[in-house]
Design a protein around this motif. Sequence first.
Motif, PDB file in Angstrom:
ATOM      1  N   ILE B  44       6.731  -5.318  -3.042  1.00  0.00           N
ATOM      2  CA  ILE B  44       6.427  -4.045  -3.692  1.00  0.00           C
ATOM      3  C   ILE B  44       7.682  -3.440  -4.312  1.00  0.00           C
ATOM      4  O   ILE B  44       7.646  -2.912  -5.425  1.00  0.00           O
ATOM      5  CB  ILE B  44       5.773  -3.082  -2.679  1.00  0.00           C
ATOM      6  CG1 ILE B  44       4.322  -3.479  -2.482  1.00  0.00           C
ATOM      7  CG2 ILE B  44       5.860  -1.644  -3.147  1.00  0.00           C
ATOM      8  CD1 ILE B  44       3.652  -2.813  -1.336  1.00  0.00           C
ATOM      9  N   GLY B  48       7.970  -2.744  -8.131  1.00  0.00           N
ATOM     10  CA  GLY B  48       8.234  -1.421  -8.688  1.00  0.00           C
ATOM     11  C   GLY B  48       9.424  -1.448  -9.632  1.00  0.00           C
ATOM     12  O   GLY B  48       9.345  -0.961 -10.762  1.00  0.00           O
ATOM     13  N   ILE B 117      -3.028  -3.444  -1.518  1.00  0.00           N
ATOM     14  CA  ILE B 117      -2.392  -4.677  -1.972  1.00  0.00           C
ATOM     15  C   ILE B 117      -2.609  -5.810  -0.969  1.00  0.00           C
ATOM     16  O   ILE B 117      -2.566  -6.998  -1.334  1.00  0.00           O
ATOM     17  CB  ILE B 117      -0.897  -4.428  -2.271  1.00  0.00           C
ATOM     18  CG1 ILE B 117      -0.418  -5.424  -3.319  1.00  0.00           C
ATOM     19  CG2 ILE B 117      -0.046  -4.514  -1.012  1.00  0.00           C
ATOM     20  CD1 ILE B 117       0.888  -5.057  -3.932  1.00  0.00           C
ATOM     21  N   ILE B 266       2.471   0.514  -8.421  1.00  0.00           N
ATOM     22  CA  ILE B 266       1.722  -0.419  -7.573  1.00  0.00           C
ATOM     23  C   ILE B 266       0.236  -0.286  -7.875  1.00  0.00           C
ATOM     24  O   ILE B 266      -0.490  -1.276  -7.907  1.00  0.00           O
ATOM     25  CB  ILE B 266       2.001  -0.182  -6.087  1.00  0.00           C
ATOM     26  CG1 ILE B 266       3.497  -0.195  -5.826  1.00  0.00           C
ATOM     27  CG2 ILE B 266       1.377  -1.262  -5.247  1.00  0.00           C
ATOM     28  CD1 ILE B 266       3.827   0.326  -4.472  1.00  0.00           C
TER      29      ILE B 266
END
Lengths: 170, 362
Positions: B44, B48, B117, B266
Motif C-alpha cells: 500500500i 500510494g 484490498i 488506495i
Amino acid sequence: MSRSADGIYNFMGLKNYISDIYNGVKSLITGMKVTGHYITHPKEIITQQYPENRDTLKMFERFRGEVVLIHDENNQHKCTGCSACELACPNGSIEIISGKETDPETGKSTKIIDTFVYHLSMCTFCNLCILSCPTDAIKMAQDFEHSVFDRSKLTKVLNKPGSKIMPGVK
Amino acid sequence: MNFNIYDFTDFVNSINVWLNTVFPPAAADIAGFVIIGICFLTFITLLGLSLVYIERKVCAFFQQRLGPMRVGFWGTAQTIADIIKLIFKEPLVSKGSDKFLFNLAAFIVIIAPFMAIAAVPFAKGLHVLDFDIGLFFITAVSSIGVTGILLAGWSSNNKYSLIGAMRSGAQIVSYELSVILSLLTIIILTGSLQLSVIVESQRDGWWIFKGNIPAVIAFFIFIIASTAESNRGPFDMAEAESELTAGFHTEYSGIKFAYFFLAEYINLFIIAAVGATVFFGGWMPLHIGNFEFFNNIMDFIPPIIWFFGKIAAIIFLIMWFKWTFPRLRIDQLLTLEWKYLLPINLVNLLLMALVALSGWHL
C-alpha cells in the motif's frame, strides 16, 4: 419521461431524455479527445526546463525584458534627447540628461543626450516609452536575468560611452 | 520452495508448510497474519507513493506540462520528498474541534481500503480473503470510508469541512447504488459473488466481451459511479478547492492529511481492481473461446502482469476523466445519479436478465 397535467405520459420527454444523454456523452468525448491529443503529443509540451536549457533558450520577440538604446556598429544611436520617453514613463524610470552641441559649419546648436539614465528597479515594462519614441531609438530587449547583489547596479546608463547621434536623425 | 510466476498456490502453500515446521500451529497462524500484514502495508505504501507520482505526471501531460522534474530522475523521488515533509509537519488539532473523533476519522478513512484490498485477487493463488461473498465484502467495507469522511467534517468544527463532508455523504450514498447495480449486472452471468469464481468464469473470454451490450453499458456506469464514489474529479465536490478550500480534510495536517490522501489512492486502486476483476477477467489472460493457439500465447504473459496492466488501464481512464471534465454542481451530481444512471442501470439489469435467460451471451 415527463407527465403532463392531465396525467398522460409525454413521450416527447423521453426523446429529449435520450438526446440529452447522447449530447452529453458527445460533448464529454470531445473533451477527452482534446486531452487525449495532449497526452499523445509530448512534443507540444510548453514547459521550459529553465536553468538546464539556458544556453539554447531564446525568448520570444514580444517579451519585455529591459529597455535598451539601439546602437549600430559605428557606436551611433538615434536618440535626439527629446525626452518624450521620460514624459511617457508612468513611474519615472527614465531620466534624460541632455546637453547642447554646436555644429561647427552652420553654427547652429542642437539638443543631444548627455546621459540616458534607466532605473530598471522601477520599470514596470509597460512599453510606453518605446511607443512614444519618435525616432524608434529604444526597444525592449529579451534579457530577463536581472538579479544583482547591489541595488545601484539596476540604475543603468543606456548610451554607450563616446556614442553619437546618427547623422540625419532629427 | 518452488516459485512459479504463473501459479502462486504452491509457493503460498510452501510458505505455510515452512511456517508450521518452524512455529507451533497457533504461532504459525499469527506469523502468517503478520507476514500478510507486512506485505500489504509495504504494497500500500509503494502503491500510494507511485500512484501520487503517476497522477501528477499524467495530469501534467494532459495539460501540456512536464510535472515534477527536479527530485530524482524525471522527478521520481518527488513523492518520497513529499511524504518526508508530511511526516515532519506538526499534526495540528484546531481549537474547538472534537479531538477524539478528529483523530479517529483519519484512521477510519484509511481502514476501509485496507480491509477491502485483502479481498482483491492479485493472481492465481495470490488471494488473501476468498469469501463466498467477496464482491459484497469489498463494496460493504469500502463504504465504511464515508463514515470517516463524515466524522472528519463534523469533528473539525469548520463550516467548509462540514459542507464538504455532507456533500460527500450524499454523493457516496447515492452512487453506491449504481456501483452495486452495475456489478449485479455481471453477477447475473457469473452466478457467484466469490471473486475467484468470477475470475475463473472468464476463462473463455472476459465478461465485457461475452456479456453483449449490457455488459459494456454496465462497465461505463460502473466507471462513472465508482469515480464519484471515490470522491475523484469531476465529482470532487467534497473537496472542491475553489469553494470549500479542501472540504472535509481542511483542518488536517501532517501525517493525518497523508492518510486521507493515501486512502483516496488506495480506493482508486480498489475500484480499478474490482472493475478489472468483474469486467476484464482479473488476472485471467485474454482468451477467445476455444482458440487454443491464441490462448496459449496469451497465457505466456504472467497473470500478475495482466492484472496490473488492466488496473493501470482503468486508473488511466479515471485520471483522464479527472483531468478533462469540469466539476459538477451538487444538484447536477444528484440529477446524474437519480435521473440518469439509476434508471439506465435498472433497464440495463433487466436487459441483462433477458440476455442471460435467452442465452445471447457467449
